[in-house]
Design a protein around this motif. Structure first.
Motif, mmCIF file in Angstrom:
data_model
loop_
_atom_site.group_PDB
_atom_site.id
_atom_site.type_symbol
_atom_site.label_atom_id
_atom_site.label_comp_id
_atom_site.label_asym_id
_atom_site.label_seq_id
_atom_site.Cartn_x
_atom_site.Cartn_y
_atom_site.Cartn_z
ATOM 1 N N ALA A 1 40.513 43.010 29.218
ATOM 2 C CA ALA A 1 40.327 42.183 29.422
ATOM 3 C C ALA A 1 40.686 40.254 29.758
ATOM 4 O O ALA A 1 40.361 39.950 30.740
ATOM 5 N N LEU A 2 41.868 40.451 29.404
ATOM 6 C CA LEU A 2 42.435 39.001 28.487
ATOM 7 C C LEU A 2 43.381 38.788 29.983
ATOM 8 O O LEU A 2 43.004 37.801 30.462
ATOM 9 N N MET A 3 43.953 40.415 30.686
ATOM 10 C CA MET A 3 44.988 39.526 32.043
ATOM 11 C C MET A 3 43.945 40.231 32.865
ATOM 12 O O MET A 3 44.202 39.091 34.007
ATOM 13 N N PHE A 4 42.064 39.870 32.897
ATOM 14 C CA PHE A 4 42.191 40.410 34.320
ATOM 15 C C PHE A 4 41.576 39.055 34.066
ATOM 16 O O PHE A 4 41.071 37.982 35.041
ATOM 17 N N GLN A 5 40.838 38.661 33.278
ATOM 18 C CA GLN A 5 40.022 37.455 32.804
ATOM 19 C C GLN A 5 41.411 36.155 33.884
ATOM 20 O O GLN A 5 41.159 34.549 33.913
ATOM 21 N N THR A 6 42.456 35.924 33.059
ATOM 22 C CA THR A 6 43.614 35.064 32.842
ATOM 23 C C THR A 6 44.660 34.783 34.379
ATOM 24 O O THR A 6 44.963 34.676 34.711
ATOM 25 N N GLY A 7 43.798 35.693 35.170
ATOM 26 C CA GLY A 7 44.558 36.297 36.489
ATOM 27 C C GLY A 7 45.147 36.822 36.194
ATOM 28 O O GLY A 7 46.886 37.195 37.531
ATOM 29 N N TYR A 8 45.975 38.201 35.416
ATOM 30 C CA TYR A 8 47.018 38.646 36.077
ATOM 31 C C TYR A 8 47.076 40.499 36.424
ATOM 32 O O TYR A 8 47.540 41.165 36.629
ATOM 33 N N LEU A 9 45.570 40.195 36.397
ATOM 34 C CA LEU A 9 45.290 41.582 36.662
ATOM 35 C C LEU A 9 44.081 41.101 37.354
ATOM 36 O O LEU A 9 42.712 40.020 37.630
ATOM 37 N N THR A 10 43.536 42.108 39.207
ATOM 38 C CA THR A 10 42.463 41.843 39.222
ATOM 39 C C THR A 10 41.751 43.124 39.760
ATOM 40 O O THR A 10 42.291 43.961 39.980
ATOM 41 N N ILE A 11 40.727 43.430 40.029
ATOM 42 C CA ILE A 11 39.172 44.511 40.917
ATOM 43 C C ILE A 11 40.252 44.763 42.277
ATOM 44 O O ILE A 11 39.801 44.447 43.186
ATOM 45 N N THR A 12 41.051 46.457 42.636
ATOM 46 C CA THR A 12 40.990 46.825 43.542
ATOM 47 C C THR A 12 39.974 47.833 43.992
ATOM 48 O O THR A 12 40.561 48.931 45.087
ATOM 49 N N GLY A 13 39.462 48.910 43.179
ATOM 50 C CA GLY A 13 37.997 49.256 43.821
ATOM 51 C C GLY A 13 37.182 49.701 42.363
ATOM 52 O O GLY A 13 37.170 48.317 41.876
ATOM 53 N N GLU A 14 35.991 50.209 43.289
ATOM 54 C CA GLU A 14 34.595 49.638 42.287
ATOM 55 C C GLU A 14 34.115 50.907 42.765
ATOM 56 O O GLU A 14 34.184 51.527 44.283
ATOM 57 N N GLN A 15 33.911 51.887 41.645
ATOM 58 C CA GLN A 15 32.533 53.447 42.316
ATOM 59 C C GLN A 15 31.828 52.795 40.821
ATOM 60 O O GLN A 15 31.820 53.021 39.941
ATOM 61 N N GLY A 16 30.902 53.451 41.532
ATOM 62 C CA GLY A 16 29.342 54.312 40.346
ATOM 63 C C GLY A 16 30.157 55.444 39.298
ATOM 64 O O GLY A 16 30.652 56.474 40.548
ATOM 65 N N SER A 17 29.864 55.321 38.120
ATOM 66 C CA SER A 17 29.924 56.752 37.699
ATOM 67 C C SER A 17 28.565 56.633 36.900
ATOM 68 O O SER A 17 28.629 56.528 35.643
ATOM 69 N N GLY A 18 27.684 57.632 37.170
ATOM 70 C CA GLY A 18 27.186 57.478 36.252
ATOM 71 C C GLY A 18 25.883 56.405 36.388
ATOM 72 O O GLY A 18 25.501 56.123 37.502
ATOM 73 N N THR A 19 25.589 55.890 35.566
ATOM 74 C CA THR A 19 24.352 54.378 34.899
ATOM 75 C C THR A 19 25.538 53.609 35.639
ATOM 76 O O THR A 19 24.828 52.144 35.267
ATOM 77 N N LYS A 20 26.587 53.507 35.979
ATOM 78 C CA LYS A 20 28.081 52.334 35.156
ATOM 79 C C LYS A 20 28.532 52.269 36.720
ATOM 80 O O LYS A 20 29.284 52.886 37.212
ATOM 81 N N THR A 21 29.321 51.403 36.570
ATOM 82 C CA THR A 21 30.035 50.449 37.289
ATOM 83 C C THR A 21 31.407 50.378 36.754
ATOM 84 O O THR A 21 31.325 49.865 35.900
ATOM 85 N N VAL A 22 32.201 51.601 37.554
ATOM 86 C CA VAL A 22 33.783 51.434 36.930
ATOM 87 C C VAL A 22 34.770 50.679 37.877
ATOM 88 O O VAL A 22 34.729 50.780 39.303
ATOM 89 N N TYR A 23 35.410 49.505 37.521
ATOM 90 C CA TYR A 23 36.771 48.751 38.262
ATOM 91 C C TYR A 23 37.956 50.184 38.094
ATOM 92 O O TYR A 23 38.342 50.177 37.001
ATOM 93 N N THR A 24 38.288 50.242 39.350
ATOM 94 C CA THR A 24 40.336 49.618 38.959
ATOM 95 C C THR A 24 40.545 48.913 39.011
ATOM 96 O O THR A 24 40.916 47.971 40.183
ATOM 97 N N LEU A 25 42.180 48.329 38.258
ATOM 98 C CA LEU A 25 42.193 46.900 37.899
ATOM 99 C C LEU A 25 43.709 47.011 38.924
ATOM 100 O O LEU A 25 44.992 47.877 38.285
ATOM 101 N N ASP A 26 44.127 46.047 39.130
ATOM 102 C CA ASP A 26 45.663 46.645 39.289
ATOM 103 C C ASP A 26 46.804 44.681 39.563
ATOM 104 O O ASP A 26 45.867 43.942 39.600
ATOM 105 N N TYR A 27 47.779 44.643 39.618
ATOM 106 C CA TYR A 27 48.087 43.683 39.839
ATOM 107 C C TYR A 27 47.811 42.866 40.961
ATOM 108 O O TYR A 27 48.067 43.790 42.204
#
Length: 523
Positions: A327-353
């Motif tokens: 979470a810290l790496m994503f919020q501070t800009g060192y990771l970003t969302i590169t993919g998104e998919q549904g998993s049941g009732t949840k959304t799952v993100y793929t994170l990467d540089y």
């Protein structure tokens, strides 16, 4: 040809519009937000244009019409109405007890004076909360209009003290009561916009202001900060001559907050266009020492980013005593969302540089952070690429041994991390990424996953890593690692068009905390 200047480090909308600077029109996003609701929160990394966005809103609500001529919102706004604006900015330092309270009181005193309200600074029993309530009511009654509240860097008083948990909690709780006043003044407030880097949970910080609409991951506002491809092609078109657009994308594009648009870091683009040099412009403005500490504490290394998947609510999870490295790496800009998919009732993100700047710089920084000889370590890591492509495998293994020997005992990780293959794989991965070549981790085949693969033109290097087992011969284990690469076909997908494929078995020892054997077979 115009002579517009690059607004590097300038967050003053009036100065940008009046003094001949480039401006990327963000007023469509502002208009959409205002039509959408009343209370908003936005999280974005540092130097992404949050302060400029907030200052643009200030000028808009205050009715400074000439500044908006030629912009999207100009003919869609009622300029006959001028709203009173309360702007608060927490850009000061908050490392000691009392810093926050003193700064809040100073800002309130200025706002009271600027709006013809006698200062309540010395009035007995006056708190920051009561003064803010008094100010909002005064402005509403005095102008006949509801008040616009803009808060910049809302979380800095907490982040500045994050390594002092008691002070961080105190500042968080103080701000919770302070922000709660805004909700209590619902009849007096027209619009609220709060910005920061992190997404502190509503329960911990905004429980008293729980009607905030967090648009940080709203696809409609994915490009509210940052520059899009269209922005580069239009606003900055005349500045792109002589620059490779693919290199610009590779270095600086790739940030995504859930929408279709990927954006560039504005700070990087402005510096690139000004200096004409590809460099880690943004990264070097704030080395993430605290981030590395959290990563080591959580046993989350740069290698952990590969194939990283998290639930949507996880990237917005943040509190003083509950800080995840992801979470810290994503919020501070060192990771970003590169993919998104549904998993049941949840959304799952793929994170990467997001791009090569972050990938290489973060790994370089990691090596420097864990070493007691950071300059020598990063120099050795940079050499390793040349040694590898020159097939100087002995020199390569010597450089790796030097780097591992520079890591002091306490940075080999807590809870026995130094006993695990993942720790040594992370160090080797960081070294390889620092070379600037194409490095891939955990590539899948039908028979398993390779550890590390490095591609350089017509040469392919496939690494299989092992930890020395008690009673085993390290040379034999290195040979077995190469055999595993062959049997599981880890190199097969890269053989077409390759002049040379190098299979490399690497064995580390937890006892010596270093490389004990490396064998290479080349096809």
């Amino acid at each position: 040809m115009n002579n517009l200047k690059f607004p590097i480090g300038i967050a003053d909308f009036q100065a940008i519009r009046n003094r001949g600077y480039y401006y990327v029109d963000k007023t469509p996003h502002i208009e959409r937000m205002i039509e959408q609701g009343q209370y908003f929160f936005l999280s974005r990394p540092r130097r992404f244009g949050k302060s400029l966005l907030l200052d643009t809103m200030l000028e808009l609500f205050e009715g400074n019409e000439p500044l908006f001529r030629g912009l999207h919102i100009h003919d869609r706004w009622d300029w006959s109405i001028k709203y009173p604006v309360v702007r608060l900015s927490f850009g000061a330092g908050y490392n000691e007890p009392g810093d926050l309270e003193s700064d809040v009181m100073t800002q309130l005193e200025f706002l009271e004076s600027a709006n013809g309200l006698e200062s309540a600074f010395t009035s007995e029993g006056r708190t920051a909360m009561s003064r803010l309530w008094r100010l909002l009511h005064h402005l509403h009654v005095n102008t006949g209009q509801q008040v616009v509240v803009l808060v910049d860097e809302y979380d800095k008083p907490i982040l500045d003290a994050i390594d002092k948990p008691e002070l961080a909690v105190h500042n968080r709780d103080y701000l919770r009561g302070f922000y709660g006043v805004i909700k209590d003044c619902v009849k007096q407030v027209r619009f609220v916009f709060i910005t920061g880097i992190t997404m502190f949970s509503k329960v911990s910080l905004f429980s008293a202001l729980n009607n905030l609409n967090n648009i940080s991951l709203d696809p409609r506002h994915a490009a509210i900060c940052g520059y899009t491809e269209t922005d580069l092609d239009t606003v900055f078109a005349q500045e792109l001559g002589g620059l490779d657009r693919n290199e610009i994308r590779r270095w600086y594009n790739g940030y995504s907050w859930g929408g279709e648009d990927k954006v560039y870091n504005p700070y990087d683009i402005l510096h690139l266009l000004d200096t004409r040099e590809f460099d880690a412009h943004w990264f070097t403005t704030g080395l993430p020492t605290f981030l590395y500490k959290v990563m080591m504490d959580r046993q989350f290394t740069p290698l952990s980013v590969e194939n990283l998947k998290v639930k949507k609510n996880f990237v917005s999870k943040f509190d003083v005593y509950d800080i995840s490295a992801e979470a810290l790496m994503f919020q501070t800009g060192y990771l970003t969302i590169t993919g998104e998919q549904g998993s049941g009732t949840k959304t799952v993100y793929t994170l990467d540089y997001p791009n090569i700047e972050i990938r290489e710089s973060l790994n370089d920084g990691f090596l420097g952070f864990v070493s007691d000889r950071p300059v020598e370590t990063t120099t050795q890591a940079e050499r390793m690429g040349g040694l590898l492509v020159a097939n100087d495998f002995e020199g390569f293994s010597d450089a790796l041994r030097t780097i591992l020997s520079s890591i002091p005992y306490h940075w080999h990780g807590s809870d026995g991390f130094w006993r695990k293959e993942a720790w040594y794989a992370s160090v080797l991965y960081a070294c390889l990424v620092s070379t600037g070549y194409d490095v891939r981790a955990e590539e899948s085949t039908s028979r398993g996953r390779s550890d590390l693969v490095l591609l350089n033109g017509a040469q392919v290097f496939v690494f299989e890593l092992k930890m020395l087992s008690e009673g085993r011969d390290p040379e034999r284990m290195a040979a077995d690692a190469i055999l595993q690469i062959r049997e599981r076909g880890y190199a097969d997908k890269h053989r077409e068009g390759a002049d040379a494929v190098h299979l490399i078995g690497v064995v580390f020892s937890a006892q010596t905390r270093n490389l004990v054997s490396m064998k290479v077979e080349s096809d």
